[in-house]
Design an enzyme around this catalytic site. Structure first.
Site, PDB file in Angstrom:
ATOM      1  CG  HIS A 153      54.336 -24.889 -55.810  1.00 52.43           C
ATOM      2  ND1 HIS A 153      54.472 -25.870 -55.172  1.00 52.43           N
ATOM      3  CD2 HIS A 153      53.874 -23.688 -55.070  1.00 52.43           C
ATOM      4  CE1 HIS A 153      54.787 -25.507 -53.897  1.00 52.43           C
ATOM      5  NE2 HIS A 153      54.565 -24.184 -53.679  1.00 52.43           N
ATOM      6  CG  ASP A 155      54.781 -23.255 -50.360  1.00 54.48           C
ATOM      7  OD1 ASP A 155      55.613 -23.582 -51.249  1.00 54.48           O
ATOM      8  OD2 ASP A 155      54.829 -22.204 -49.671  1.00 54.48           O
ATOM      9  NE  ARG A 156      58.221 -22.089 -45.890  1.00 52.89           N
ATOM     10  CZ  ARG A 156      59.362 -22.112 -45.804  1.00 52.89           C
ATOM     11  NH1 ARG A 156      59.947 -23.139 -46.779  1.00 52.89           N
ATOM     12  NH2 ARG A 156      60.232 -22.007 -44.744  1.00 52.89           N
ATOM     13  CE1 TYR A 208      60.659 -20.327 -48.231  1.00 51.46           C
ATOM     14  CE2 TYR A 208      59.245 -18.662 -47.784  1.00 51.46           C
ATOM     15  CZ  TYR A 208      59.298 -19.611 -48.533  1.00 51.46           C
ATOM     16  OH  TYR A 208      58.577 -20.124 -49.427  1.00 51.46           O
ATOM     17  CG  HIS A 220      61.606 -18.887 -53.158  1.00 50.85           C
ATOM     18  ND1 HIS A 220      61.698 -19.828 -53.988  1.00 50.85           N
ATOM     19  CD2 HIS A 220      60.683 -19.261 -51.975  1.00 50.85           C
ATOM     20  CE1 HIS A 220      60.934 -20.852 -53.457  1.00 50.85           C
ATOM     21  NE2 HIS A 220      60.128 -20.537 -52.388  1.00 50.85           N
ATOM     22  CD1 TRP A 221      62.646 -22.384 -50.812  1.00 47.39           C
ATOM     23  CD2 TRP A 221      63.548 -23.992 -49.428  1.00 47.39           C
ATOM     24  NE1 TRP A 221      61.519 -23.544 -50.420  1.00 47.39           N
ATOM     25  CE2 TRP A 221      62.109 -24.367 -49.793  1.00 47.39           C
ATOM     26  CE3 TRP A 221      64.336 -24.685 -48.847  1.00 47.39           C
ATOM     27  CZ2 TRP A 221      61.696 -25.559 -49.206  1.00 47.39           C
ATOM     28  CZ3 TRP A 221      63.859 -26.180 -48.181  1.00 47.39           C
ATOM     29  CH2 TRP A 221      62.349 -26.343 -48.397  1.00 47.39           C
ATOM     30  NE  ARG A 257      58.547 -26.518 -46.934  1.00 44.65           N
ATOM     31  CZ  ARG A 257      58.840 -27.923 -47.618  1.00 44.65           C
ATOM     32  NH1 ARG A 257      59.396 -28.701 -46.600  1.00 44.65           N
ATOM     33  NH2 ARG A 257      59.267 -28.008 -48.624  1.00 44.65           N
TER      34      ARG A 257
END
Length: 292
Positions: free
Chosen positions: A269, A107-108, A210, A152-153, A111
């Site tokens: 997820h 997930d984050r 975010y 939520h993005w 990234r």
């Protein structure tokens, strides 16, 4: 929560931009594990002790998350850019004595790992990314289905303290909605995630992360457009996640990296928590050089 990481030590590392909380343990080649939103390093509890039999495992809380520090966002959200979060991890690993290492992120955290591999390719031996496609690609191809599953993005990036105020009013309700099925995690684990998440500074900092993802990170990604990663890349995705159902994940990543392998995992997820056995086997085999 070192009781979930038997044989691991808890450490704090001061980087040039943050104070990073982590657990580390095991023996063998160094392996960095990066968690996602809205979690902490605790998401690796089912995998890290097993991986520690083969690797020296380092599992930090990202800047802004868990018990790591939460600096102000700074101009253009620069302090929560994936570049800044990746720099934390390079400095953290160097402080632990590791100049070159392997990385897995979800997930984050995936990234952050992607940016780390772009900015510090000489440090990353192998890279595994769990349940993401590249940030810029996702924004540029977003349709109604993807926007609905990842609303939520767009909520978390709103200015003026709006998401902070609304989440802060009901942090437990929001956390439960983001984790989708809290029963997967168990009451003790959920309580620990909530302890960290309900902190007003965590809510603010993760919104800033975010916001960076929708601004400064895209500038960095556009500057790298067309430049492919050269280290071996493993991509895993949940069969029931919006990533797995929304993209040809392998095809997408083959436009961004030279050597790509991967597979779906029978989960939603949260691969490492919903399907730990399958996720462990895929990661262990890849980092031992059994694939790509």
């Amino acid at each position: 929560m070192t009781e979930f990481f038997p044989g691991f030590d808890q450490r704090r590392i001061e980087t040039s931009g943050a104070n990073i909380n982590l657990v580390a343990g095991g023996r063998g080649p160094p392996l960095l594990l990066l968690h996602g939103y809205p979690q902490t390093h605790l998401m690796w509890r089912k995998l890290a002790p097993r991986l520690a039999a083969e690797f020296t495992v380092v599992a930090p809380d990202l800047r802004g998350y868990g018990d790591s520090s939460k600096p102000p966002a700074g101009p253009d959200n620069l302090n929560y850019s994936k570049r800044a979060l990746a720099q934390d991890q390079v400095e953290t690993m160097a402080a632990l004595g590791f100049e070159r290492f392997m990385v897995a992120g979800h997930d984050r955290g995936a990234r952050v790992a992607h940016r780390l591999a772009r900015d510090h390719a000489e440090r990353v031996e192998r890279l595994a990314l769990l349940d993401i496609v590249p940030t810029l690609y996702r924004f540029e191809t977003m349709d109604q289905k993807a926007a609905t599953s990842s609303y939520h993005w767009f909520f978390l990036i709103q200015p003026g303290g709006l998401p902070e105020r609304l989440i802060g009013a009901e942090p437990e309700f929001f956390l439960r909605s983001m984790l989708r099925d809290p029963a997967v995690f168990g009451p003790e684990i959920f309580a620990e995630y909530l302890r960290c998440f309900k902190n007003a500074e965590t809510i603010r900092a993760t919104c800033d992360e975010y916001r960076a993802g929708a601004s400064i990170d895209l500038e960095h990604d556009r500057a790298d457009r067309g430049r492919r990663l050269t280290m071996p890349l493993l991509v895993l995705w949940g069969q029931r996640s919006s990533q797995g159902s929304g993209y040809d994940v392998l095809a997408v990543w083959r436009d961004h990296a030279e050597t790509v392998s991967g597979q779906p995992i029978p989960s939603g997820h949260f691969l490492a928590e919903e399907a730990p056995e399958e996720t462990y086997l895929a990661l262990s085999g890849f980092f031992r050089g059994k694939s790509a």
